[in-house]
Structures are given as structure tokens and as C-alpha cells.
Design a protein around this motif. Structure first.
Motif, PDB file in Angstrom:
ATOM      1  N   LEU A   1       0.866  -1.176   0.000  1.00 49.36           N
ATOM      2  CA  LEU A   1       0.000   0.000   0.000  1.00 49.36           C
ATOM      3  C   LEU A   1       0.903   1.226   0.000  1.00 49.36           C
ATOM      4  CD1 LEU A   1      -2.722   1.445   0.334  1.00 49.36           C
ATOM      5  CD2 LEU A   1      -2.508   1.102   2.804  1.00 49.36           C
ATOM      6  N   ASP A   2       0.851   1.996  -1.082  1.00 44.48           N
ATOM      7  CA  ASP A   2       1.683   3.207  -1.192  1.00 44.48           C
ATOM      8  C   ASP A   2       0.805   4.380  -0.769  1.00 44.48           C
ATOM      9  OD1 ASP A   2       3.492   5.163  -1.821  1.00 44.48           O
ATOM     10  OD2 ASP A   2       3.728   4.578  -3.927  1.00 44.48           O
ATOM     11  N   ALA A   3       0.955   4.771   0.484  1.00 40.18           N
ATOM     12  CA  ALA A   3       0.079   5.783   1.086  1.00 40.18           C
ATOM     13  C   ALA A   3       0.644   7.178   0.810  1.00 40.18           C
ATOM     14  CB  ALA A   3      -0.011   5.526   2.593  1.00 40.18           C
ATOM     15  N   GLY A   4      -0.122   7.988   0.086  1.00 36.46           N
ATOM     16  CA  GLY A   4       0.417   9.269  -0.366  1.00 36.46           C
ATOM     17  C   GLY A   4       1.369   8.979  -1.521  1.00 36.46           C
ATOM     18  N   CYS A   5       0.879   8.207  -2.498  1.00 32.95           N
ATOM     19  CA  CYS A   5       1.733   7.679  -3.583  1.00 32.95           C
ATOM     20  C   CYS A   5       2.169   8.762  -4.551  1.00 32.95           C
ATOM     21  CB  CYS A   5       0.985   6.594  -4.345  1.00 32.95           C
ATOM     22  SG  CYS A   5      -0.541   7.211  -5.131  1.00 32.95           S
ATOM     23  N   GLY A   6       1.492   9.927  -4.538  1.00 29.18           N
ATOM     24  CA  GLY A   6       1.849  10.993  -5.464  1.00 29.18           C
ATOM     25  C   GLY A   6       1.727  10.539  -6.908  1.00 29.18           C
ATOM     26  N   THR A   7       2.798  10.738  -7.679  1.00 29.79           N
ATOM     27  CA  THR A   7       2.807  10.391  -9.107  1.00 29.79           C
ATOM     28  C   THR A   7       3.069   8.906  -9.330  1.00 29.79           C
ATOM     29  OG1 THR A   7       5.143  10.945  -9.161  1.00 29.79           O
ATOM     30  CG2 THR A   7       3.607  12.688  -9.801  1.00 29.79           C
ATOM     31  N   GLY A   8       3.183   8.158  -8.246  1.00 33.60           N
ATOM     32  CA  GLY A   8       3.321   6.707  -8.354  1.00 33.60           C
ATOM     33  C   GLY A   8       4.718   6.234  -8.669  1.00 33.60           C
ATOM     34  N   ARG A   9       5.695   7.110  -8.492  1.00 33.98           N
ATOM     35  CA  ARG A   9       7.057   6.745  -8.924  1.00 33.98           C
ATOM     36  C   ARG A   9       7.578   5.528  -8.154  1.00 33.98           C
ATOM     37  NH1 ARG A   9      11.220   8.743  -5.789  1.00 33.98           N
ATOM     38  NH2 ARG A   9      10.407   9.587  -3.843  1.00 33.98           N
ATOM     39  N   ILE A  10       7.206   5.384  -6.876  1.00 39.73           N
ATOM     40  CA  ILE A  10       7.760   4.267  -6.085  1.00 39.73           C
ATOM     41  C   ILE A  10       6.962   2.985  -6.383  1.00 39.73           C
ATOM     42  CG2 ILE A  10       8.376   3.464  -3.784  1.00 39.73           C
ATOM     43  CD1 ILE A  10       8.435   6.444  -2.923  1.00 39.73           C
ATOM     44  N   SER A  11       5.627   3.102  -6.358  1.00 37.64           N
ATOM     45  CA  SER A  11       4.780   1.935  -6.673  1.00 37.64           C
ATOM     46  C   SER A  11       5.081   1.372  -8.042  1.00 37.64           C
ATOM     47  CB  SER A  11       3.316   2.342  -6.710  1.00 37.64           C
ATOM     48  OG  SER A  11       2.817   2.493  -5.454  1.00 37.64           O
ATOM     49  N   SER A  12       5.288   2.248  -8.994  1.00 35.56           N
ATOM     50  CA  SER A  12       5.517   1.771 -10.368  1.00 35.56           C
ATOM     51  C   SER A  12       6.783   0.938 -10.420  1.00 35.56           C
ATOM     52  CB  SER A  12       5.633   2.941 -11.336  1.00 35.56           C
ATOM     53  OG  SER A  12       4.413   3.630 -11.345  1.00 35.56           O
ATOM     54  N   ARG A  13       7.801   1.384  -9.705  1.00 34.86           N
ATOM     55  CA  ARG A  13       9.063   0.631  -9.667  1.00 34.86           C
ATOM     56  C   ARG A  13       8.856  -0.708  -8.946  1.00 34.86           C
ATOM     57  NH1 ARG A  13      13.418  -0.853 -12.209  1.00 34.86           N
ATOM     58  NH2 ARG A  13      15.146  -1.326 -10.826  1.00 34.86           N
ATOM     59  N   LEU A  14       8.109  -0.679  -7.815  1.00 35.92           N
ATOM     60  CA  LEU A  14       7.867  -1.928  -7.080  1.00 35.92           C
ATOM     61  C   LEU A  14       7.050  -2.904  -7.929  1.00 35.92           C
ATOM     62  CD1 LEU A  14       7.271  -0.534  -3.482  1.00 35.92           C
ATOM     63  CD2 LEU A  14       9.094  -2.099  -4.202  1.00 35.92           C
ATOM     64  N   ALA A  15       6.132  -2.375  -8.725  1.00 36.43           N
ATOM     65  CA  ALA A  15       5.350  -3.240  -9.612  1.00 36.43           C
ATOM     66  C   ALA A  15       6.258  -3.863 -10.676  1.00 36.43           C
ATOM     67  CB  ALA A  15       4.223  -2.451 -10.256  1.00 36.43           C
ATOM     68  N   GLU A  16       7.207  -3.073 -11.188  1.00 31.53           N
ATOM     69  CA  GLU A  16       8.172  -3.629 -12.160  1.00 31.53           C
ATOM     70  C   GLU A  16       8.955  -4.780 -11.532  1.00 31.53           C
ATOM     71  OE1 GLU A  16       9.208   0.566 -14.472  1.00 31.53           O
ATOM     72  OE2 GLU A  16      10.775  -0.454 -13.332  1.00 31.53           O
ATOM     73  N   LEU A  17       9.143  -4.706 -10.221  1.00 38.57           N
ATOM     74  CA  LEU A  17       9.900  -5.757  -9.512  1.00 38.57           C
ATOM     75  C   LEU A  17       8.995  -6.926  -9.121  1.00 38.57           C
ATOM     76  CD1 LEU A  17      12.111  -3.438  -7.227  1.00 38.57           C
ATOM     77  CD2 LEU A  17      12.792  -4.632  -9.322  1.00 38.57           C
ATOM     78  N   GLY A  18       7.721  -6.862  -9.512  1.00 40.38           N
ATOM     79  CA  GLY A  18       6.833  -8.008  -9.325  1.00 40.38           C
ATOM     80  C   GLY A  18       5.875  -7.906  -8.156  1.00 40.38           C
ATOM     81  N   HIS A  19       5.847  -6.750  -7.483  1.00 42.37           N
ATOM     82  CA  HIS A  19       4.950  -6.618  -6.332  1.00 42.37           C
ATOM     83  C   HIS A  19       3.595  -6.071  -6.771  1.00 42.37           C
ATOM     84  CE1 HIS A  19       8.204  -7.840  -3.835  1.00 42.37           C
ATOM     85  NE2 HIS A  19       8.982  -6.896  -4.334  1.00 42.37           N
ATOM     86  N   ARG A  20       2.594  -6.311  -5.916  1.00 45.50           N
ATOM     87  CA  ARG A  20       1.221  -5.910  -6.235  1.00 45.50           C
ATOM     88  C   ARG A  20       0.915  -4.649  -5.429  1.00 45.50           C
ATOM     89  NH1 ARG A  20      -1.749 -10.759  -4.137  1.00 45.50           N
ATOM     90  NH2 ARG A  20       0.122 -10.996  -2.887  1.00 45.50           N
ATOM     91  N   CYS A  21       0.842  -3.528  -6.116  1.00 39.80           N
ATOM     92  CA  CYS A  21       0.798  -2.245  -5.409  1.00 39.80           C
ATOM     93  C   CYS A  21      -0.537  -1.541  -5.578  1.00 39.80           C
ATOM     94  CB  CYS A  21       1.890  -1.327  -5.950  1.00 39.80           C
ATOM     95  SG  CYS A  21       3.534  -2.039  -5.800  1.00 39.80           S
TER      96      CYS A  21
END
Ligand SMILES: C[S@@+](CC[C@H](N)C(=O)[O-])C[C@H]1O[C@@H](n2cnc3c(N)ncnc32)[C@H](O)[C@@H]1O
Length: 208
Positions: free
Chosen positions: A52-72
């Protein structure tokens, strides 16, 4: 959509998504490692973890974690920030909403990790911080992690004064059943020393 009295909205007027994304794009072009937060979280996670990316903003961190195979799942109150996230990663889950009302957003609890990076905690509306920490904890599975990065002095904040101390934050965490597991001065894992201007904290939700 912006939060009532939320410090981020006061600072930016809720229109800063594109500018924010451009700043990080320029940093990446100049060779700066913009994936420090994602790498830090990935090292704590098993494969295909729920984040859970709380206060994800533009999604820069979630997008990277998703590239690494995580479900964000990213949640943010600023529609200009979320518009960038939705454009750049349309297949990911992005939720427009207030972290102070997280429990009403229809998210399935049981996340392995909740992340509040980029000064999200100090930028919340004054007085809502403990409720947000409580609701983030409620979204975690037993043994799940809350990872936060926050400035503790004016040099590490877009604010003239630090609105939140580490002692207050640790108290809110303790009230929510979260125990401090690790604390660093940077996302690269430099040791934190008392009085430091920035803290990366890992709290763990007690197993029931
Ligand atoms: C400095 S940005 C950090 C964005 C992202 N975490 C990053 O590190 O790139 C702070 C973010 O917190 C979000 N925020 C502040 N208060 C919020 C609230 N009450 N509910 C949801 N998001 C909030 C803002 O909209 C903003 O996108």
C-alpha cells in the motif's frame, strides 16, 4: 480533490503533479538514483507482496515496485499527482482518497507493507496524523511493515518548521500496535543518530 487543511495542498494548490514528475525525470536523467525507496522496500519483501503506497503521489515508487513483481495499490488525495500515476501506469490500482479516511476507501486489508515516503506524515492535515497511522496499521497483516521516510528539520522538509517529532510518531505507532524494528538516516541504510534531520523507519505490526 485536495485535503482540508492538508499541508501539501496548502504548499502546492493541488496542481503540481506534472512539475513533480518532471523534477524526478530530470534527476533520473542526471544520473541520480531515484529508486532508493523502492529498493529499500523490495529488500524487505517476499516475491509478489502486497504494498500500500500511502500518499503515492505520481506513483514513482509503486511503479518501480510493480516492475519488480509486487502488487501495489496507491492512494493519494491530490488528483493532479494521481493523474500522472494513472497515465504512466494505467494497469496499476490508484485510489483517489484521504488517508484520514482510509478505512472507508474499500481497500482489502492484509497488506504486507504500507509505505509513506516523501514526507507524507509531516504533510498530513494537522491533527490527523495519529488517525492515519492507526488506519495504516489496520491495513497490514499481522507481522506486516509500515515504512516511512520523514524530515525532522527545515532542511529536510518543504515546511519552515517540523510539525512532527520522531517521539510523537513512535507514540502513534505504539498506540496502533506497531513496534519500531529499524531506523536509518537514509534510504540507502546509513545509520540514524539521535537528532538527525531525516529518518527512515520500519515499524512492524505485532502478530496477534
Ligand atoms: C511530497 S509528496 C510524496 C509523493 C510520493 N510518496 C513520493 O515519494 O514521490 C506527498 C504526497 O502526500 C499526499 N498526501 C498528503 N496528505 C494526504 C492525505 N491526507 N491523503 C492522501 N494523500 C495525502 C500528497 O497529495 C502528495 O502526493
Amino acid at each position: 480533490m485536495t485535503g482540508q487543511n492538508d499541508r501539501w495542498a496548502e504548499l502546492t494548490g493541488g496542481q503540481t503533479g506534472e512539475k513533480y514528475a518532471q523534477r524526478f525525470a530530470q534527476l533520473a536523467e542526471s544520473g541520480y538514483d531515484v529508486h532508493g525507496e523502492a529498493a529499500f522496500c523490495a529488500a524487505l519483501l517476499k516475491p509478489a507482496a502486497r504494498v500500500l503506497d500511502a500518499g503515492c503521489g505520481t506513483g514513482r515508487i509503486s511503479s518501480r515496485l510493480a516492475e519488480l513483481g509486487h502488487r501495489c495499490t496507491g492512494v493519494d488525495i491530490d488528483s493532479s499527482m494521481l493523474a500522472v500515476a494513472r497515465r504512466d501506469a494505467p494497469t496499476q490500482e490508484w485510489v483517489l482518497g484521504d488517508l484520514a479516511r482510509l478505512s472507508t476507501l474499500g481497500l482489502e486489508p492484509g497488506f504486507d507493507l504500507a509505505l509513506a515516503a516523501g514526507n507524507v506524515i509531516p504533510l498530513l492535515a494537522p491533527g490527523t496524523e495519529s488517525a492515519v497511522v492507526r488506519q495504516l496499521a489496520a491495513m497490514l497483516r499481522p507481522g506486516g511493515l509500515l515504512v516511512t521516510g520523514m524530515g525532522l528539520d527545515a532542511a529536510h522538509l518543504p515546511l519552515p518548521e517540523p510539525p512532527v517529532t520522531l517521539a510523537e510518531f513512535d507514540d502513534w505507532c505504539a498506540q496502533a500496535g506497531l513496534t519500531l524494528r529499524q531506523r536509518y538516516a537514509t534510504w540507502g541504510g546509513d545509520p540514524y543518530h539521535q537528532g538527525g534531520g531525516y529518518a527512515v523507519s520500519v515499524h512492524c505490526l505485532s502478530a496477534m
